[in-house]
Write a protein that holds these residues in place. Structure first.
Motif, PDB file in Angstrom:
ATOM      1  N   SER A  20      31.589  39.949  55.852  1.00  0.00           N
ATOM      2  CA  SER A  20      32.186  38.907  55.015  1.00  0.00           C
ATOM      3  C   SER A  20      31.814  39.147  53.558  1.00  0.00           C
ATOM      4  CB  SER A  20      31.695  37.524  55.446  1.00  0.00           C
ATOM      5  OG  SER A  20      30.375  37.306  54.981  1.00  0.00           O
ATOM      6  N   PRO A  21      32.616  38.638  52.651  1.00  0.00           N
ATOM      7  CA  PRO A  21      32.252  38.760  51.233  1.00  0.00           C
ATOM      8  C   PRO A  21      30.945  38.036  50.918  1.00  0.00           C
ATOM      9  CG  PRO A  21      34.449  37.777  51.468  1.00  0.00           C
ATOM     10  CD  PRO A  21      33.911  38.003  52.836  1.00  0.00           C
ATOM     11  N   TYR A  22      30.637  36.998  51.694  1.00  0.00           N
ATOM     12  CA  TYR A  22      29.412  36.243  51.443  1.00  0.00           C
ATOM     13  C   TYR A  22      28.171  37.092  51.683  1.00  0.00           C
ATOM     14  CZ  TYR A  22      32.767  32.468  51.466  1.00  0.00           C
ATOM     15  OH  TYR A  22      33.847  31.680  51.191  1.00  0.00           O
ATOM     16  N   ALA A  23      28.202  37.938  52.684  1.00  0.00           N
ATOM     17  CA  ALA A  23      27.064  38.813  52.954  1.00  0.00           C
ATOM     18  C   ALA A  23      26.875  39.800  51.802  1.00  0.00           C
ATOM     19  CB  ALA A  23      27.258  39.550  54.271  1.00  0.00           C
ATOM     20  N   ALA A  24      27.970  40.343  51.299  1.00  0.00           N
ATOM     21  CA  ALA A  24      27.887  41.270  50.164  1.00  0.00           C
ATOM     22  C   ALA A  24      27.370  40.546  48.922  1.00  0.00           C
ATOM     23  CB  ALA A  24      29.250  41.897  49.886  1.00  0.00           C
ATOM     24  N   LEU A  25      27.843  39.326  48.699  1.00  0.00           N
ATOM     25  CA  LEU A  25      27.356  38.551  47.556  1.00  0.00           C
ATOM     26  C   LEU A  25      25.877  38.217  47.702  1.00  0.00           C
ATOM     27  CD1 LEU A  25      30.418  36.182  47.065  1.00  0.00           C
ATOM     28  CD2 LEU A  25      29.621  37.934  45.459  1.00  0.00           C
ATOM     29  N   ALA A  26      25.448  37.930  48.918  1.00  0.00           N
ATOM     30  CA  ALA A  26      24.024  37.666  49.155  1.00  0.00           C
ATOM     31  C   ALA A  26      23.196  38.911  48.856  1.00  0.00           C
ATOM     32  CB  ALA A  26      23.808  37.209  50.596  1.00  0.00           C
ATOM     33  N   ASP A  48      23.198  49.288  47.825  1.00  0.00           N
ATOM     34  CA  ASP A  48      23.880  50.275  48.656  1.00  0.00           C
ATOM     35  C   ASP A  48      24.485  49.598  49.887  1.00  0.00           C
ATOM     36  OD1 ASP A  48      24.707  52.960  49.177  1.00  0.00           O
ATOM     37  OD2 ASP A  48      23.168  53.058  50.738  1.00  0.00           O
ATOM     38  N   TRP A  49      23.763  48.648  50.466  1.00  0.00           N
ATOM     39  CA  TRP A  49      24.290  47.909  51.602  1.00  0.00           C
ATOM     40  C   TRP A  49      25.552  47.156  51.203  1.00  0.00           C
ATOM     41  CZ3 TRP A  49      25.917  43.234  53.138  1.00  0.00           C
ATOM     42  CH2 TRP A  49      26.116  43.050  54.500  1.00  0.00           C
ATOM     43  N   ALA A  50      25.497  46.476  50.068  1.00  0.00           N
ATOM     44  CA  ALA A  50      26.662  45.719  49.595  1.00  0.00           C
ATOM     45  C   ALA A  50      27.842  46.647  49.336  1.00  0.00           C
ATOM     46  CB  ALA A  50      26.309  44.940  48.329  1.00  0.00           C
ATOM     47  N   ARG A  51      27.577  47.792  48.746  1.00  0.00           N
ATOM     48  CA  ARG A  51      28.642  48.754  48.447  1.00  0.00           C
ATOM     49  C   ARG A  51      29.295  49.251  49.733  1.00  0.00           C
ATOM     50  NH1 ARG A  51      27.855  54.892  46.704  1.00  0.00           N
ATOM     51  NH2 ARG A  51      26.228  54.592  48.229  1.00  0.00           N
ATOM     52  N   THR A  52      28.489  49.525  50.712  1.00  0.00           N
ATOM     53  CA  THR A  52      28.975  50.088  51.968  1.00  0.00           C
ATOM     54  C   THR A  52      29.680  49.046  52.838  1.00  0.00           C
ATOM     55  OG1 THR A  52      27.144  51.644  51.930  1.00  0.00           O
ATOM     56  CG2 THR A  52      28.245  51.363  54.022  1.00  0.00           C
ATOM     57  N   ASN A  53      29.231  47.805  52.793  1.00  0.00           N
ATOM     58  CA  ASN A  53      29.718  46.791  53.717  1.00  0.00           C
ATOM     59  C   ASN A  53      30.659  45.758  53.124  1.00  0.00           C
ATOM     60  OD1 ASN A  53      28.198  47.309  56.370  1.00  0.00           O
ATOM     61  ND2 ASN A  53      26.629  47.494  54.801  1.00  0.00           N
ATOM     62  N   ALA A  54      30.855  45.765  51.836  1.00  0.00           N
ATOM     63  CA  ALA A  54      31.737  44.767  51.215  1.00  0.00           C
ATOM     64  C   ALA A  54      33.162  44.937  51.747  1.00  0.00           C
ATOM     65  CB  ALA A  54      31.717  44.904  49.701  1.00  0.00           C
ATOM     66  N   PRO A  55      33.789  43.847  52.161  1.00  0.00           N
ATOM     67  CA  PRO A  55      35.138  43.944  52.712  1.00  0.00           C
ATOM     68  C   PRO A  55      36.224  44.052  51.638  1.00  0.00           C
ATOM     69  CG  PRO A  55      34.426  41.669  52.752  1.00  0.00           C
ATOM     70  CD  PRO A  55      33.261  42.485  52.254  1.00  0.00           C
ATOM     71  N   MET A  56      35.849  43.844  50.407  1.00  0.00           N
ATOM     72  CA  MET A  56      36.811  43.889  49.306  1.00  0.00           C
ATOM     73  C   MET A  56      36.412  45.015  48.357  1.00  0.00           C
ATOM     74  SD  MET A  56      36.719  39.760  48.703  1.00  0.00           S
ATOM     75  CE  MET A  56      37.212  39.898  47.021  1.00  0.00           C
ATOM     76  N   ALA A  63      29.128  46.457  43.274  1.00  0.00           N
ATOM     77  CA  ALA A  63      27.832  46.904  43.798  1.00  0.00           C
ATOM     78  C   ALA A  63      27.563  48.348  43.394  1.00  0.00           C
ATOM     79  CB  ALA A  63      27.809  46.759  45.318  1.00  0.00           C
ATOM     80  N   ALA A  64      28.594  49.189  43.406  1.00  0.00           N
ATOM     81  CA  ALA A  64      28.428  50.591  43.020  1.00  0.00           C
ATOM     82  C   ALA A  64      28.035  50.718  41.550  1.00  0.00           C
ATOM     83  CB  ALA A  64      29.711  51.370  43.301  1.00  0.00           C
ATOM     84  N   VAL A  65      28.659  49.935  40.690  1.00  0.00           N
ATOM     85  CA  VAL A  65      28.316  49.961  39.261  1.00  0.00           C
ATOM     86  C   VAL A  65      26.860  49.562  39.061  1.00  0.00           C
ATOM     87  CG1 VAL A  65      28.696  48.720  37.077  1.00  0.00           C
ATOM     88  CG2 VAL A  65      30.642  49.654  38.339  1.00  0.00           C
ATOM     89  N   ARG A  66      26.456  48.501  39.721  1.00  0.00           N
ATOM     90  CA  ARG A  66      25.070  48.052  39.587  1.00  0.00           C
ATOM     91  C   ARG A  66      24.101  49.077  40.168  1.00  0.00           C
ATOM     92  NH1 ARG A  66      25.387  41.534  40.845  1.00  0.00           N
ATOM     93  NH2 ARG A  66      26.740  41.036  39.080  1.00  0.00           N
ATOM     94  N   LEU A  67      24.469  49.655  41.295  1.00  0.00           N
ATOM     95  CA  LEU A  67      23.621  50.671  41.919  1.00  0.00           C
ATOM     96  C   LEU A  67      23.478  51.887  41.005  1.00  0.00           C
ATOM     97  CD1 LEU A  67      21.997  51.835  44.260  1.00  0.00           C
ATOM     98  CD2 LEU A  67      24.172  52.537  45.308  1.00  0.00           C
ATOM     99  N   ALA A  68      24.573  52.352  40.430  1.00  0.00           N
ATOM    100  CA  ALA A  68      24.523  53.521  39.548  1.00  0.00           C
ATOM    101  C   ALA A  68      23.641  53.260  38.330  1.00  0.00           C
ATOM    102  CB  ALA A  68      25.932  53.921  39.120  1.00  0.00           C
ATOM    103  N   ARG A  69      23.749  52.066  37.766  1.00  0.00           N
ATOM    104  CA  ARG A  69      22.886  51.736  36.621  1.00  0.00           C
ATOM    105  C   ARG A  69      21.421  51.713  37.032  1.00  0.00           C
ATOM    106  NH1 ARG A  69      26.751  47.247  33.811  1.00  0.00           N
ATOM    107  NH2 ARG A  69      27.837  48.700  32.449  1.00  0.00           N
ATOM    108  N   LEU A  70      21.157  51.195  38.211  1.00  0.00           N
ATOM    109  CA  LEU A  70      19.788  51.169  38.722  1.00  0.00           C
ATOM    110  C   LEU A  70      19.290  52.585  38.988  1.00  0.00           C
ATOM    111  CD1 LEU A  70      17.406  49.425  39.564  1.00  0.00           C
ATOM    112  CD2 LEU A  70      18.470  49.174  41.807  1.00  0.00           C
TER     113      LEU A  70
END
Length: 147
Positions: A20-26, A48-56, A63-70
């Motif tokens: 669900s999008p809620y899990a990715a947002l969490a 990485d979890w959010a990037r891989t599992n986000a349904p949208m 998540a990828a943008v934030r991960l890359a910056r990190l």
């Protein structure tokens, strides 16, 4: 404000509603808290979890943008380049190209970095405040090449 409760809810959300999008947002929220706590590697795992599992696609790319910056802050420019490689959405093209420029700059690949910054500028709106930051980064390449 109960960190243990927040963590438990986040984990439950991933297990029960993982697609669900809620899990990715969490997971995105959790990553933000982990960064604040200085737990950067754990934050990267959440992103990485959010990037891989986000349904949208939009959530996955955020998540990828934030991960890359990190990854850049963790001195992992190669990982950041791989992460932004998958970003195709029109809304994230400018930022992805900027991050690519930052990663290439960190690798001292100045010509490639300048090209990435130029690409970023083609996607930013002329009135965007971020545009002047990218222009400064591109202009700093001349100084870096001279050192």
């Amino acid at each position: 404000k109960d960190e243990a409760a927040i963590k438990a809810l986040s984990e439950a959300m991933r297990k029960t509603y993982g697609k669900s999008p809620y899990a990715a947002l969490a997971a995105l929220d959790e990553a933000g808290r982990l960064v604040t706590e200085g737990k950067l590697e754990d934050a990267a795992k959440s992103l990485d979890w959010a990037r891989t599992n986000a349904p949208m696609a939009e959530l996955a790319e955020l998540a990828a943008v934030r991960l890359a910056r990190l990854q850049l802050s963790l001195d992992k420019p190669e990982d950041a380049l791989k992460t932004v490689e998958g970003i195709k959405g029109k809304g994230f093209q400018a930022v992805a190209a900027e991050i690519r420029g930052d990663a290439l700059f960190a690798q001292k690949k100045f010509k490639e970095a300048a090209a990435a910054y130029d690409e970023s500028l083609t996607h930013f709106d002329a009135a965007s405040p971020r545009r002047s930051v990218v222009e400064m980064k591109r202009d700093d390449i001349a100084i870096a090449e001279g050192t």
